[in-house]
Design a protein around this motif. Structure first.
Motif, PDB file in Angstrom:
ATOM      1  N   ILE A 152       1.227  -1.350  -0.050  1.00  6.78           N
ATOM      2  CA  ILE A 152      -0.574  -0.057   0.131  1.00  6.78           C
ATOM      3  C   ILE A 152       0.704   1.350  -0.242  1.00  6.78           C
ATOM      4  O   ILE A 152       0.579   2.844  -0.734  1.00  6.78           O
ATOM      5  CB  ILE A 152      -0.867  -0.324   1.171  1.00  6.78           C
ATOM      6  CG1 ILE A 152      -0.396   0.076   2.477  1.00  6.78           C
ATOM      7  CG2 ILE A 152      -2.006  -0.738   1.350  1.00  6.78           C
ATOM      8  CD1 ILE A 152      -1.241   0.048   3.615  1.00  6.78           C
ATOM      9  N   MET A 308     -10.504  -2.020  13.283  1.00 11.83           N
ATOM     10  CA  MET A 308      -9.317  -1.590  12.177  1.00 11.83           C
ATOM     11  C   MET A 308      -9.827  -0.079  11.544  1.00 11.83           C
ATOM     12  O   MET A 308      -8.511   0.044  10.748  1.00 11.83           O
ATOM     13  CB  MET A 308     -10.424  -2.563  11.707  1.00 11.83           C
ATOM     14  CG  MET A 308      -8.720  -3.150   9.368  1.00 11.83           C
ATOM     15  SD  MET A 308      -7.909  -4.303  11.125  1.00 11.83           S
ATOM     16  CE  MET A 308      -6.870  -2.660   9.582  1.00 11.83           C
ATOM     17  N   ILE A 312      -4.917   3.613   9.655  1.00  7.38           N
ATOM     18  CA  ILE A 312      -4.032   4.930   8.804  1.00  7.38           C
ATOM     19  C   ILE A 312      -3.068   4.609   7.716  1.00  7.38           C
ATOM     20  O   ILE A 312      -2.412   5.487   6.968  1.00  7.38           O
ATOM     21  CB  ILE A 312      -3.136   5.837  10.100  1.00  7.38           C
ATOM     22  CG1 ILE A 312      -2.210   5.365  10.557  1.00  7.38           C
ATOM     23  CG2 ILE A 312      -4.253   6.745  11.096  1.00  7.38           C
ATOM     24  CD1 ILE A 312      -0.936   6.091  11.270  1.00  7.38           C
ATOM     25  N   ARG A 313      -3.355   3.356   7.489  1.00  7.72           N
ATOM     26  CA  ARG A 313      -2.624   2.753   6.383  1.00  7.72           C
ATOM     27  C   ARG A 313      -0.989   3.525   6.212  1.00  7.72           C
ATOM     28  O   ARG A 313      -0.480   3.624   4.658  1.00  7.72           O
ATOM     29  CB  ARG A 313      -3.057   3.990   4.816  1.00  7.72           C
ATOM     30  CG  ARG A 313      -4.458   3.393   4.534  1.00  7.72           C
ATOM     31  CD  ARG A 313      -5.530   1.841   4.399  1.00  7.72           C
ATOM     32  NE  ARG A 313      -6.271   2.186   3.695  1.00  7.72           N
ATOM     33  CZ  ARG A 313      -7.536   1.787   4.696  1.00  7.72           C
ATOM     34  NH1 ARG A 313      -7.394   1.566   6.411  1.00  7.72           N
ATOM     35  NH2 ARG A 313      -8.655   1.739   5.004  1.00  7.72           N
ATOM     36  N   CYS A 314      -0.627   2.614   7.133  1.00  9.99           N
ATOM     37  CA  CYS A 314       0.811   3.156   6.928  1.00  9.99           C
ATOM     38  C   CYS A 314       2.713   1.483   6.172  1.00  9.99           C
ATOM     39  O   CYS A 314       3.344   2.183   5.513  1.00  9.99           O
ATOM     40  CB  CYS A 314       1.818   3.027   8.817  1.00  9.99           C
ATOM     41  SG  CYS A 314       1.582   1.912   9.375  1.00  9.99           S
ATOM     42  N   GLY A 315       1.816   1.035   6.523  1.00 13.75           N
ATOM     43  CA  GLY A 315       1.961  -0.349   5.787  1.00 13.75           C
ATOM     44  C   GLY A 315       2.999  -1.155   6.788  1.00 13.75           C
ATOM     45  O   GLY A 315       3.764  -2.313   6.483  1.00 13.75           O
ATOM     46  N   CYS A 317       2.849  -2.924   8.983  1.00  8.97           N
ATOM     47  CA  CYS A 317       1.993  -4.034   9.683  1.00  8.97           C
ATOM     48  C   CYS A 317       2.331  -5.530   8.617  1.00  8.97           C
ATOM     49  O   CYS A 317       3.305  -6.371   8.984  1.00  8.97           O
ATOM     50  CB  CYS A 317       0.478  -4.350  10.174  1.00  8.97           C
ATOM     51  SG  CYS A 317      -0.489  -4.055   8.743  1.00  8.97           S
ATOM     52  N   MET A 340      -3.600  -6.609   7.990  1.00  7.28           N
ATOM     53  CA  MET A 340      -4.547  -5.441   7.677  1.00  7.28           C
ATOM     54  C   MET A 340      -5.374  -6.101   6.747  1.00  7.28           C
ATOM     55  O   MET A 340      -6.717  -5.928   7.075  1.00  7.28           O
ATOM     56  CB  MET A 340      -3.885  -3.866   7.365  1.00  7.28           C
ATOM     57  CG  MET A 340      -2.882  -3.797   6.370  1.00  7.28           C
ATOM     58  SD  MET A 340      -3.877  -3.009   4.330  1.00  7.28           S
ATOM     59  CE  MET A 340      -4.441  -1.267   5.409  1.00  7.28           C
ATOM     60  N   CYS A 371       2.234  -1.900  15.112  1.00  6.38           N
ATOM     61  CA  CYS A 371       0.980  -0.846  14.728  1.00  6.38           C
ATOM     62  C   CYS A 371       1.233   0.536  15.500  1.00  6.38           C
ATOM     63  O   CYS A 371       0.776   0.116  17.131  1.00  6.38           O
ATOM     64  CB  CYS A 371      -0.394  -1.694  14.194  1.00  6.38           C
ATOM     65  SG  CYS A 371      -1.973  -0.789  13.896  1.00  6.38           S
ATOM     66  N   VAL A 373      -1.351   2.552  15.451  1.00 10.75           N
ATOM     67  CA  VAL A 373      -3.043   2.918  15.965  1.00 10.75           C
ATOM     68  C   VAL A 373      -2.600   1.697  16.504  1.00 10.75           C
ATOM     69  O   VAL A 373      -4.208   1.896  17.179  1.00 10.75           O
ATOM     70  CB  VAL A 373      -3.845   3.746  15.419  1.00 10.75           C
ATOM     71  CG1 VAL A 373      -3.463   5.099  15.185  1.00 10.75           C
ATOM     72  CG2 VAL A 373      -3.600   2.483  14.412  1.00 10.75           C
ATOM     73  N   ILE A 375      -3.799  -1.413  16.837  1.00  2.92           N
ATOM     74  CA  ILE A 375      -5.273  -2.343  16.413  1.00  2.92           C
ATOM     75  C   ILE A 375      -4.288  -4.074  17.106  1.00  2.92           C
ATOM     76  O   ILE A 375      -3.082  -4.053  16.279  1.00  2.92           O
ATOM     77  CB  ILE A 375      -5.176  -2.758  14.994  1.00  2.92           C
ATOM     78  CG1 ILE A 375      -5.527  -1.241  14.354  1.00  2.92           C
ATOM     79  CG2 ILE A 375      -6.334  -3.693  13.982  1.00  2.92           C
ATOM     80  CD1 ILE A 375      -5.500  -0.771  13.257  1.00  2.92           C
ATOM     81  N   LEU A 377      -4.277  -6.455  15.524  1.00  2.00           N
ATOM     82  CA  LEU A 377      -4.603  -7.704  14.027  1.00  2.00           C
ATOM     83  C   LEU A 377      -5.044  -9.129  14.352  1.00  2.00           C
ATOM     84  O   LEU A 377      -6.017  -9.573  14.237  1.00  2.00           O
ATOM     85  CB  LEU A 377      -3.948  -7.117  13.721  1.00  2.00           C
ATOM     86  CG  LEU A 377      -3.133  -5.891  12.482  1.00  2.00           C
ATOM     87  CD1 LEU A 377      -2.065  -5.252  12.678  1.00  2.00           C
ATOM     88  CD2 LEU A 377      -4.385  -5.498  10.978  1.00  2.00           C
TER      89      LEU A 377
HETATM   90  S1  SF4 Z   1       0.631  -1.442  10.684  1.00  2.00           S
HETATM   91 FE1  SF4 Z   1      -1.635  -0.572  11.447  1.00  2.00          FE
HETATM   92  S2  SF4 Z   1      -2.008   1.745  10.697  1.00  2.00           S
HETATM   93 FE2  SF4 Z   1      -0.430   0.926   9.731  1.00  2.00          FE
HETATM   94  S3  SF4 Z   1      -1.377  -0.695   7.409  1.00  2.00           S
HETATM   95 FE3  SF4 Z   1      -1.439  -2.075   9.444  1.00  2.00          FE
HETATM   96  S4  SF4 Z   1      -2.780  -1.762  10.296  1.00  2.00           S
HETATM   97 FE4  SF4 Z   1      -3.303  -0.251   9.335  1.00  2.00          FE
END
Ligand code: SF4
Lengths: 468, 243
Positions: A152, A308, A312-315, A317, A340, A371, A373, A375, A377
């Protein structure tokens, strides 16, 4: 984007043997994992920051409707037009309509995962509008017959510089070159005139800021700025969950996002878009449209996968996931790969259409601890596994095996007898080498590993003997 | 101090010596060790497979069998983590049981954690000689914070030199039933782990969880390495065992 998540197992296995891919994936550890670790160490108390990030996102989600209304009000007051899309096709229709009404022929796009999610490029092409990806990675994918991204944040991490050299040579008809800087220059030369001629710029939004009605994007290439300022129209498309209350909140999240994604303290560009060009201004789009996509998000809000939505779509994970590192993003078969994706894909496309994904993890929780934030997972994956069990989406062999084992494990005398027989059988299988080369009913193990044979008697047998 | 040994199903079946070693270490630390005879499994395979009902049934069984002891010790971060980190969640809607479960969870320890932080051992009976490298199993590391404890204990053995491998904290690919369902991926991760471990040139790869150790040893042997030892930390610390 074509959904192929139910092919996970086969595609993962194939990717393991793909040497070129493995070379590309190897870079993740060097680039993302090490860089993040350094950035976190340099920052100091990253844990407190993660906790703050989690709270900020939780607050936004707790009153999502109110923040979205506030966002719409503020954005509208500043001259933007806010559109609501319930699903993917509605999102595409809205963008296509905006383009058609304004006689748009070409759309310059900066990176947006939501546009991948809703299949915007295909919709634009169908309507006779040419989308041009301007993020270098996305551009490479686009000219490679619209190949899907495999990450992502680093969409072409599966490709080597050699791959790109071949591709540019073939598609641009220029002399083959392998120097990354030269390749970047070549792409830039091709893209510049397209920026200048595009009638519409399409961007995503990393965050929506309720108090100012602004959208915010972070990029490293600067293409985002061109897409959002040069064309006469700017369309920002993003998910409804991206809203946060204040600029203050966003500043905290901005300390988390780049550090977690690439190990940068801050990205090269952080752009805030607040309304279209004002009368007194000389630059900027004449119209600013914001398309807010639900596409399953409000359903998550009400259910067990709610956490979920903090994403914030950081990648991070996927960067830290041993499974992702081994099989790459394409194996996951949809827009969002890695941990994610193991949650988002089944949540958005249906559990039955991504049966393997919630199970495609060792539960090592490396994702959970990085992560930004917080999460949980693996816990969410486990909940999806529970749902699979309830809905009968697990293979009967697994259900039968579990049922038999679970039944016996609750009956100690029977269990003791069963295990005694089993260990004797396994000892026999191991022979003089004491290694089992082929495990009955468990070729998944023994195709690539031996199984060290047990001694032939259970601990509890031996213990009883010795203590009496 | 009355300590119940949670044998773990893998030690019971595959490596009884690990459980005997654990008993030896606990007794060395002055504990009275008991082994509840009806114990079977902590329920983690069911829990992680989505079979919540079976996981709850087995958790209740563990509760009934182990509740009466001062401490419960398992030679596994995975089973210890199941009790400490996950049992409470299973009873979130059952306040009466939850209270008992939380009591049990707070008295349940992974072996090395218990030896270091409760018993505060200053010596161990083992006499292992050679270089070892330590694999940090995921559950112990990330659920129970087991990292320094095994290393502190290994440092008590004068003949042992610890050489850290790269990516010691990365999953070996076992993951319980994951190792069967996604055999190829699991094998690849095990192979990565073997590569890092062997690169240290250590005589033995040591860890605290039998699942990981069977996985690593299984891959090592298939790679043709019949020499490197793969040992549970309890075996190393306890020395000659009767298993
Ligand atoms: S590490 Fe957390 S915030 Fe970042 S993409 Fe994965 S689930 Fe989303």
């Amino acid at each position: 984007m074509e959904l192929r998540s139910n092919e996970f197992k086969a595609r993962a296995a194939a990717n393991l043997g793909n040497e070129k891919l493995q070379k590309g994936l190897g870079l993740i550890k060097v680039k993302a994992v090490v860089n993040r670790a350094n950035a976190v160490a340099e920052f100091g108390d990253f844990e407190t920051l993660r906790e703050a990030g989690k709270e900020i996102r939780n607050r936004a989600l707790a009153d999502l409707d109110l923040y979205l209304e506030r966002f719409e009000r503020e954005a509208t007051a500043r001259g933007a037009v806010v559109h609501w899309a319930e699903n993917a096709s509605e999102a595409c229709r809205i963008v296509v309509d905006i383009a058609k009404q304004n006689g748009v022929k070409t759309a310059a796009k900066s990176k947006s995962m939501v546009s991948e999610e809703v299949g915007l490029n295909d919709a634009l092409i169908e309507a006779g509008i040419e989308p041009i990806e301007t993020d270098l990675g996305e551009y490479i994918l686009q000219i490679n017959d619209a190949e899907p991204p495999s990450h992502i944040v680093m969409p072409v991490i599966h490709k080597t510089a050699e791959d790109v050299a071949d591709l540019f040579h073939a598609k641009h008809g220029t002399p083959r070159k392998t120097d990354p800087a030269a390749l970047t220059r070549e792409a830039r030369e091709i893209l510049r005139p397209k920026f200048l001629s595009a009638d519409m710029g399409v961007s995503g939004a990393n965050f929506l800021i309720a108090e100012t009605g602004s959208t915010l994007i972070v990029t490293n290439e600067g293409n985002g700025r061109l897409c959002t300022t040069l064309p006469r129209l700017h369309v920002a498309i993003t998910g409804i969950e991206k809203v946060v209350a204040t600029l203050e909140d966003v500043s905290t999240l901005l300390r988390l996002l780049p550090r977690s994604a690439t190990g940068q303290a801050i990205t090269n560009y952080v752009s805030l878009h607040t309304g279209p060009k004002r009368l007194e201004e000389t630059d900027g789009p004449q119209q600013f449209h914001i398309v807010l996509v639900d596409n399953g998000r409000s359903k998550l809000l009400a259910g067990e996968m709610r956490e979920m939505l903090r994403c914030i779509r950081c990648g991070a994970c996927m960067n830290h996931c041993p499974v992702y590192q081994a099989v790459g993003g394409h194996a996951y078969g949809w827009v969002y790969p890695g941990p994610m994706g193991n949650i988002l894909t089944p949540s958005y496309v249906g559990l039955e259409n991504a049966v393997a994904l919630p199970n495609a993890a060792t539960m090592c929780n490396q994702c959970g601890v990085v992560c930004p934030v917080k999460i949980p997972l693996p816990d969410l994956m486990r909940k999806l596994r529970e749902e699979q069990m309830v809905r009968g989406l697990k293979p009967w062999t697994e259900r039968a095996g579990l049922a038999l084992w679970g039944w016996a494990a609750q009956r100690p005398a029977l269990y003791a007898l069963g295990t005694r027989i089993a260990v004797r059988f396994m000892k026999w299988l191991g022979g003089s080498e004491k290694l089992i080369h082929r495990l009955p009913l468990a070729s998944g193990w023994s195709d690539g590993r031996d199984f060290p044979a047990p001694a032939g008697r259970t601990f509890r047998e031996l213990y009883k003997e010795r203590r009496t | 101090m009355r300590v119940a040994l949670f044998v773990t199903c893998l030690a019971d079946l595959m490596k009884p010596g690990v459980a005997f070693a654990a008993i030896r270490l606990l007794e060395h630390g002055g504990c009275t060790v008991e082994v509840p005879q009806a114990q079977t499994c902590c329920g983690q395979p069911a829990y992680n497979s989505g079979d919540r009902a079976t996981a709850i049934a087995l958790a209740r069984k563990v509760l009934d069998e182990f509740e009466g002891f001062d401490y419960v010790v398992a030679p596994s971060g995975s089973c210890g983590g199941m009790v400490r980190a996950h049992y409470p969640e299973l009873f979130r809607d059952d306040p009466a049981t939850l209270k008992r479960i939380e009591g049990l969870a707070s008295r349940t320890y992974e072996l090395t954690d218990f030896l270091v932080n409760v018993l505060k051992l200053e010596s161990v009976p083992g006499d292992f000689k050679g270089t070892v490298t330590y694999h940090d199993s995921c559950s112990g590391l990330r659920e129970l914070n087991v990292k320094a404890q095994p290393r502190a204990l290994l440092a008590l053995l004068p003949g042992v030199t610890l050489t850290e491998m790269n990516e010691a904290e990365t999953c070996c690919g076992f993951g319980g039933t994951f190792s069967l369902k996604f055999g190829e991926v699991s094998t690849q991760l095990a192979d990565n782990k073997c590569g890092h471990a062997c690169a240290t040139g250590a005589d033995a790869i040591v860890g605290g969880d039998l699942g990981c150790l069977l996985n690593i040893e299984g891959r090592l042997r298939r790679r043709g390495d019949l020499k490197s030892q793969v040992l549970h930390i309890a075996e190393v610390l306890a020395g000659e065992t009767e298993g």
